[in-house]
Design an enzyme around this catalytic site. Sequence first.
Site, mmCIF file in Angstrom:
data_model
loop_
_atom_site.group_PDB
_atom_site.id
_atom_site.type_symbol
_atom_site.label_atom_id
_atom_site.label_comp_id
_atom_site.label_asym_id
_atom_site.label_seq_id
_atom_site.Cartn_x
_atom_site.Cartn_y
_atom_site.Cartn_z
ATOM 1 N N TYR A 76 23.303 -58.072 33.761
ATOM 2 C CA TYR A 76 23.970 -59.343 33.416
ATOM 3 C C TYR A 76 22.936 -60.381 32.991
ATOM 4 C CZ TYR A 76 26.490 -63.733 34.497
ATOM 5 O OH TYR A 76 27.036 -64.987 34.456
ATOM 6 N N SER A 106 23.645 -68.344 31.493
ATOM 7 C CA SER A 106 23.587 -68.369 32.957
ATOM 8 C C SER A 106 22.170 -68.712 33.396
ATOM 9 C CB SER A 106 23.964 -67.003 33.527
ATOM 10 O OG SER A 106 23.696 -66.964 34.924
HETATM 11 P P1 NAD Z 1 35.810 -65.773 35.185
HETATM 12 O O1 NAD Z 1 35.686 -64.328 35.491
HETATM 13 O O2 NAD Z 1 36.751 -66.607 35.968
HETATM 14 O O3 NAD Z 1 36.114 -66.018 33.641
HETATM 15 C C1 NAD Z 1 35.667 -65.149 32.645
HETATM 16 C C2 NAD Z 1 36.829 -64.932 31.706
HETATM 17 O O4 NAD Z 1 36.390 -64.088 30.631
HETATM 18 C C3 NAD Z 1 37.996 -64.217 32.393
HETATM 19 O O5 NAD Z 1 39.188 -64.891 32.094
HETATM 20 C C4 NAD Z 1 37.990 -62.836 31.753
HETATM 21 O O6 NAD Z 1 39.278 -62.248 31.655
HETATM 22 C C5 NAD Z 1 37.413 -63.153 30.385
HETATM 23 N N1 NAD Z 1 36.890 -61.976 29.721
HETATM 24 C C6 NAD Z 1 36.045 -61.047 30.245
HETATM 25 N N2 NAD Z 1 35.815 -60.080 29.348
HETATM 26 C C7 NAD Z 1 36.540 -60.403 28.239
HETATM 27 C C8 NAD Z 1 36.715 -59.789 26.985
HETATM 28 N N3 NAD Z 1 36.114 -58.639 26.674
HETATM 29 N N4 NAD Z 1 37.516 -60.396 26.079
HETATM 30 C C9 NAD Z 1 38.132 -61.563 26.373
HETATM 31 N N5 NAD Z 1 37.998 -62.191 27.546
HETATM 32 C C10 NAD Z 1 37.220 -61.598 28.474
HETATM 33 O O7 NAD Z 1 34.315 -66.337 35.351
HETATM 34 P P2 NAD Z 1 33.645 -67.757 35.074
HETATM 35 O O8 NAD Z 1 32.761 -67.988 36.206
HETATM 36 O O9 NAD Z 1 34.619 -68.781 34.674
HETATM 37 O O10 NAD Z 1 32.717 -67.358 33.835
HETATM 38 C C11 NAD Z 1 32.742 -67.982 32.586
HETATM 39 C C12 NAD Z 1 31.372 -67.799 31.958
HETATM 40 O O11 NAD Z 1 30.402 -68.477 32.751
HETATM 41 C C13 NAD Z 1 30.919 -66.343 31.896
HETATM 42 O O12 NAD Z 1 30.273 -66.102 30.664
HETATM 43 C C14 NAD Z 1 29.948 -66.239 33.045
HETATM 44 O O13 NAD Z 1 28.993 -65.230 32.825
HETATM 45 C C15 NAD Z 1 29.340 -67.622 33.018
HETATM 46 N N6 NAD Z 1 28.695 -67.990 34.277
HETATM 47 C C16 NAD Z 1 29.411 -68.107 35.430
HETATM 48 C C17 NAD Z 1 28.750 -68.451 36.609
HETATM 49 C C18 NAD Z 1 29.454 -68.597 37.921
HETATM 50 O O14 NAD Z 1 28.800 -68.747 38.958
HETATM 51 N N7 NAD Z 1 30.782 -68.560 37.965
HETATM 52 C C19 NAD Z 1 27.365 -68.663 36.594
HETATM 53 C C20 NAD Z 1 26.676 -68.548 35.408
HETATM 54 C C21 NAD Z 1 27.346 -68.209 34.249
#
Ligand code: NAD
Length: 247
Positions: free
Chosen positions: A156, A142
């Site tokens: 986080y 991130s």
């Molecule tokens: P999201 O919440 O839609 O997707 C995350 C997925 O991970 C979900 O489907 C959730 O069920 C799954 N998950 C969580 N804990 C889990 C576990 N213990 N075992 C298996 N699956 C698990 O969010 P997203 O935005 O698509 O995030 C994806 C990645 O991108 C994450 O690592 C997040 O930190 C990173 N990220 C997102 C953003 C943003 O703005 N959306 C920014 C920076 C980084």
Amino acid sequence: MKIALVTGGSRGIGRATAILLAQMGWRVAINYARRTDAALEVVDLIEQQGGSAFALQADIADEAQVMAMFADIDRQPGQLTALVNNAGILFQQATLEQLTAERINRVFATNVTGSFLCCREAVKRMGHHHGGSGGAIVNVSSAAARTGAPGEYVDYAASKGAMDTLTKGLSLEVAAQGIRVNGVRPGFIYTDMHADGGEPQRVDRLAPGIPMQRGGQPEEIARAIAWLLSDEASYITGTYIDAAGGR
Ligand code: NAD
């Protein structure tokens, strides 16, 4: 057939990545934590497009479940050549004084320990030392790893910093085994993670402060991940792509 495992692949960035990797010819293993219906919907969509996918339930923070998930992949036709450590969690905004040990441990258990465990099991299957043919890993970190997210979610941010260090260290440890390890650091992306974190409109609120003046779409992150996994990036390891609109 080559297999790519995408953790947390049933929605958001993971879903977009799974769909794109299938279009690029991977048989995609879609890991999910709870929502079987959502994971199967992604499998259906990929199959409708002529691709190949299957769903695997596992909490990546649980070592036994991770081991069982990789054993399931071993029983599939094809060979694991790609891993996307995408699953991650973010809790509601909190100052450092408000953070509890329970919350910090939960964030680190998924974002850090879960990524470590999946890397370990993937290396055992991909690495030349283990009879594998090599492969590539992308850790979804991130922009918060660099900003620290003060007053919002330092827990986080610190977990993502740990993922970046994992990327660097592991890339050097497994380079001679034919495995590349890189990271992608998204900025503010339109996914349900922000609603789960208590603020569905977070991306819109913060968009004016992003140099490109907008939040990102999951597909824009998926393309960076897929490129790093592809042979186009065959000489790139131990580095990061900042996909954050200039932030
Ligand atoms: P999201 O919440 O839609 O997707 C995350 C997925 O991970 C979900 O489907 C959730 O069920 C799954 N998950 C969580 N804990 C889990 C576990 N213990 N075992 C298996 N699956 C698990 O969010 P997203 O935005 O698509 O995030 C994806 C990645 O991108 C994450 O690592 C997040 O930190 C990173 N990220 C997102 C953003 C943003 O703005 N959306 C920014 C920076 C980084």
